[in-house]
Design a protein around this motif. Structure first.
Motif, mmCIF file in Angstrom:
data_model
loop_
_atom_site.group_PDB
_atom_site.id
_atom_site.type_symbol
_atom_site.label_atom_id
_atom_site.label_comp_id
_atom_site.label_asym_id
_atom_site.label_seq_id
_atom_site.Cartn_x
_atom_site.Cartn_y
_atom_site.Cartn_z
ATOM 1 N N ALA A 187 -9.788 -0.638 2.998
ATOM 2 C CA ALA A 187 -8.665 0.057 2.374
ATOM 3 C C ALA A 187 -7.370 -0.650 2.742
ATOM 4 C CB ALA A 187 -8.617 1.507 2.827
ATOM 5 N N PRO A 188 -6.579 -1.087 1.746
ATOM 6 C CA PRO A 188 -5.277 -1.692 2.063
ATOM 7 C C PRO A 188 -4.382 -0.690 2.795
ATOM 8 C CG PRO A 188 -5.885 -2.060 -0.240
ATOM 9 C CD PRO A 188 -6.859 -1.062 0.302
ATOM 10 N N ARG A 189 -3.733 -1.141 3.862
ATOM 11 C CA ARG A 189 -2.893 -0.233 4.643
ATOM 12 C C ARG A 189 -1.604 0.069 3.892
ATOM 13 N NH1 ARG A 189 -1.674 -1.531 10.854
ATOM 14 N NH2 ARG A 189 -0.020 -2.853 10.024
ATOM 15 N N GLN A 190 -1.258 1.324 3.851
ATOM 16 C CA GLN A 190 -0.055 1.763 3.162
ATOM 17 C C GLN A 190 1.137 1.728 4.125
ATOM 18 O OE1 GLN A 190 -0.435 2.482 -0.205
ATOM 19 N NE2 GLN A 190 -2.520 1.802 0.204
ATOM 20 N N HIS A 191 2.331 2.033 3.584
ATOM 21 C CA HIS A 191 3.546 2.027 4.408
ATOM 22 C C HIS A 191 3.491 3.094 5.495
ATOM 23 C CE1 HIS A 191 5.450 -0.941 1.914
ATOM 24 N NE2 HIS A 191 5.281 -0.212 0.828
ATOM 25 N N ASN A 192 2.717 4.169 5.268
ATOM 26 C CA ASN A 192 2.604 5.222 6.271
ATOM 27 C C ASN A 192 1.504 4.935 7.288
ATOM 28 O OD1 ASN A 192 0.347 5.551 4.723
ATOM 29 N ND2 ASN A 192 0.775 7.666 4.104
ATOM 30 N N GLU A 193 1.017 3.663 7.307
ATOM 31 C CA GLU A 193 0.001 3.210 8.243
ATOM 32 C C GLU A 193 -1.383 3.770 7.943
ATOM 33 O OE1 GLU A 193 0.662 0.861 10.755
ATOM 34 O OE2 GLU A 193 2.504 0.770 9.605
ATOM 35 N N GLN A 194 -1.527 4.515 6.850
ATOM 36 C CA GLN A 194 -2.831 5.024 6.455
ATOM 37 C C GLN A 194 -3.457 4.092 5.417
ATOM 38 O OE1 GLN A 194 -4.330 7.736 7.893
ATOM 39 N NE2 GLN A 194 -2.541 7.700 9.233
ATOM 40 N N GLY A 195 -4.781 4.123 5.326
ATOM 41 C CA GLY A 195 -5.474 3.308 4.342
ATOM 42 C C GLY A 195 -5.469 3.962 2.976
#
Length: 328
Positions: A187-195
């Motif tokens: 899963a690409p990491r999002q800006h909120n550090e979640q995948g």
């Protein structure tokens, strides 16, 4: 039958820890009442199984209790050695570990299962890569596998189809070996550090890789097998964007299946009508594009006539004219 089920129940509790009666019933394909009776039988036999009441309750074994029984039949033991792939194990850096585990399993088996397992290893071999194609070069596979196991984020430079390079941080959820190629579900990491939503990356296309500090939380509901099955289905649907109508000469069904895939040709033959008086059958087969269809069907030579679409038939005529000019 019941003895086998009792052993299965014991091994389930040993490997999974606490399980509810409905969960055990679903795994063993019996009623909840049968699970109650089986648990009582295990307790009467001296197995330290106890129940916790409440919403988070269930059955579990006393801490530290382990059974030495493996319950393996000769066929089950043989299947374990058939499933052992020395090539992939070596790629993951587990060749020595796998060999040691195999020796320990052989030593622990009774004589008859041990004999079956040894014969299976001597007489059957699984060769994963396809014909005329070597396995991918995957220098970063071991590091990816460690990150999958330890739930560590990865920073990678990745080459997409068409040679485009991207820079991405991902949370790796699992690895899949398909046709000699390794694929990473991540899963690409999002800006909120979640995948974000999991995607598929071919490990051989990872150009640079860095394991980042910290750990990510792997979604509890992520099922690698289900994800891959759905990805494969969607990939096939995306890949086949057009159709070709062809006439196939009698006796060339196997060659067409080899060329286009047995599942595709099998479905086309099942939907086809009756052959004409000369034995030719008209089929509708999926293709990726006009150029791809031309390249694929030219391999069939005069065993296939393209009826449509007109663009594909024209492309075939052009190719045949070029061949005639070349060979005279």
């Amino acid at each position: 039958m019941r003895a086998s089920r009792l052993l299965s129940l014991l091994l389930l509790l040993q490997t999974r820890g606490r399980m509810t009666a409905p969960e055990l019933a679903a795994e063993l394909e019996v009623s909840v009442r049968t699970v109650y009776r089986d648990v009582e039988a295990l307790s009467a036999a001296g197995v330290p199984v106890y129940a916790d009441r409440g919403p988070a309750g269930g059955y579990q074994l006393l801490d530290g209790y382990r059974t030495r029984l493996n319950g393996l039949t000769a066929e089950e033991a043989s299947s374990l050695f058939l499933a052992g792939l020395p090539g992939p194990a070596a790629e993951l850096g587990l060749a020595e570990v796998a060999a040691t585990a195999e020796l320990k399993l052989l030593a622990a088996l009774p004589p008859e299962p041990r004999s079956h397992a040894s014969r299976m290893r001597e007489r059957f071999l699984l060769d994963v890569p396809s014909w005329y194609r070597s396995a991918d070069d995957v220098p970063h596979l071991s590091e990816v596998a460690e990150a999958v196991w330890d739930q560590r984020p990865l920073h990678m430079t990745y080459r997409r189809w068409g040679q485009q390079e991207i820079d991405r941080v991902v949370h790796p959820y699992g690895l899949v070996l398909k046709g000699g190629s390794w694929y990473m579900a991540a899963a690409p990491r999002q800006h909120n550090e979640q995948g974000g939503s999991p995607r598929t990356y071919r490990v051989a296309r990872i150009l640079t890789l860095e394991t980042l500090p910290g750990r990510f939380s792997r979604p509890e509901d992520f099922d690698l097998g289900g994800f891959w099955q759905e990805y494969a289905k969607e990939f096939r649907e995306r890949m086949y964007t057009a159709e070709a109508v062809i006439r196939l000469a009698p006796g060339y069904e196997d060659l067409l299946a080899y060329t286009m895939g047995s599942d595709v040709v099998g479905a086309a033959l099942a939907a086809a009508g009756e052959p004409d008086p000369e034995g030719w059958v008209t089929l509708t087969v999926p293709i990726e594009s006009i150029s791809h269809g031309r390249w694929l069907l030219l391999r069939m030579g005069a065993a296939v006539e393209v009826l449509g679409p007109p663009e594909l038939r024209a492309a075939m005529c052009e190719a045949v004219a070029e061949l005639h000019k070349l060979y005279g």
